[in-house]
Design an enzyme around this catalytic site. Structure first.
Site, PDB file in Angstrom:
ATOM      1  N   ASP A 119      50.924  -5.611  13.662  1.00 45.91           N
ATOM      2  CA  ASP A 119      52.169  -5.184  13.014  1.00 45.91           C
ATOM      3  C   ASP A 119      52.216  -3.675  12.858  1.00 45.91           C
ATOM      4  OD1 ASP A 119      50.106  -5.070  11.181  1.00 45.91           O
ATOM      5  OD2 ASP A 119      51.308  -5.712   9.478  1.00 45.91           O
ATOM      6  N   GLU A 120      51.554  -2.948  13.754  1.00 48.58           N
ATOM      7  CA  GLU A 120      51.536  -1.490  13.701  1.00 48.58           C
ATOM      8  C   GLU A 120      52.315  -0.888  14.871  1.00 48.58           C
ATOM      9  OE1 GLU A 120      47.559  -0.123  11.286  1.00 48.58           O
ATOM     10  OE2 GLU A 120      47.456  -0.211  13.472  1.00 48.58           O
TER      11      GLU A 120
END
Length: 219
Positions: A119-120
């Protein structure tokens, strides 16, 4: 072929050469497709970690040769695991794709965005002062927090945390590590209630942000 007619070897050779050329062209097209996929995050449709690392190297080398400046912004989705746990992985995928689109459409054509894992997401902002990079990061976080993302289980809203570092010449410190530290510091401050409520929830104080954005071109 008429009886007694001699075979035409030149015709067979031409057919074989045409077939080989067609196969070679298809092979080159497959190689080009695989090469593009090697630098693309298929879920989000943006460049991946490998492409991001290459862009960082090119940017730092350009700064070494010609001067100028750039900034790296790292975005991390807050409590993303709960999205997958509460709504399922298809919903999580929809959230990531929507965030990638929001980030990409918030940048100038000269900037660069990538999903670097999980989720980066990471962004490279070219020719920008640090204060304007901070403002751009806050604006993107605000736009993400305002989303109502359509998922198979209904609309989902999320927030994100961001960290900013400056890109310097190749012999400088690791900018991604610096941005990562800055991002987690802000995440900890928000969780501890040490940030203003609006900023901690992903809605920064936009009047202040807009003041800094005066020198930052972009959507």
């Amino acid at each position: 072929m008429k009886r007694g007619a001699r075979p035409d070897p030149s015709g067979r050779v031409a057919l074989r050469e045409a077939r080989l050329e067609r196969e070679l062209r298809l092979a080159k097209e497959r190689i080009a497709t695989l090469s593009r996929l090697a630098y693309l995050d298929e879920l989000c449709g943006v460049p991946n970690r490998r492409a991001f690392n290459d862009e960082v190297r090119r940017t730092r080398e350009r700064i070494r040769r010609h001067g100028g400046q750039a900034a790296l912004v790292l975005f991390d989705v807050d409590r993303f695991k709960s999205v997958n746990d509460d709504h399922g992985h298809p919903a999580g995928d929809a959230v990531l794709a929507a965030i990638a689109q929001t980030i990409a459409t918030s940048l100038r054509a000269s900037d660069f965005a990538a999903r670097i894992g999980g989720d980066e997401f990471a962004v490279i902002l070219h020719q920008i002062e640090e204060v304007n990079a901070q403002a751009k990061a806050a604006l993107i976080c605000s736009r993400i927090a305002a989303l109502q993302i359509s998922t198979p289980t209904g609309p989902v809203a999320v927030t994100c945390s961001a960290g900013v570092s400056l890109l310097k010449a190749p012999d400088g410190d690791d900018p991604l590590s610096q941005a990562d530290q800055a991002m987690f510091q802000r995440k900890r401050l928000g969780q501890a209630g040490l940030l203003p409520r609006a900023e901690a929830s992903g809605h920064p104080q936009l009047p202040t942000v807009e003041h800094h954005l005066e020198g930052a071109a972009g959507p």
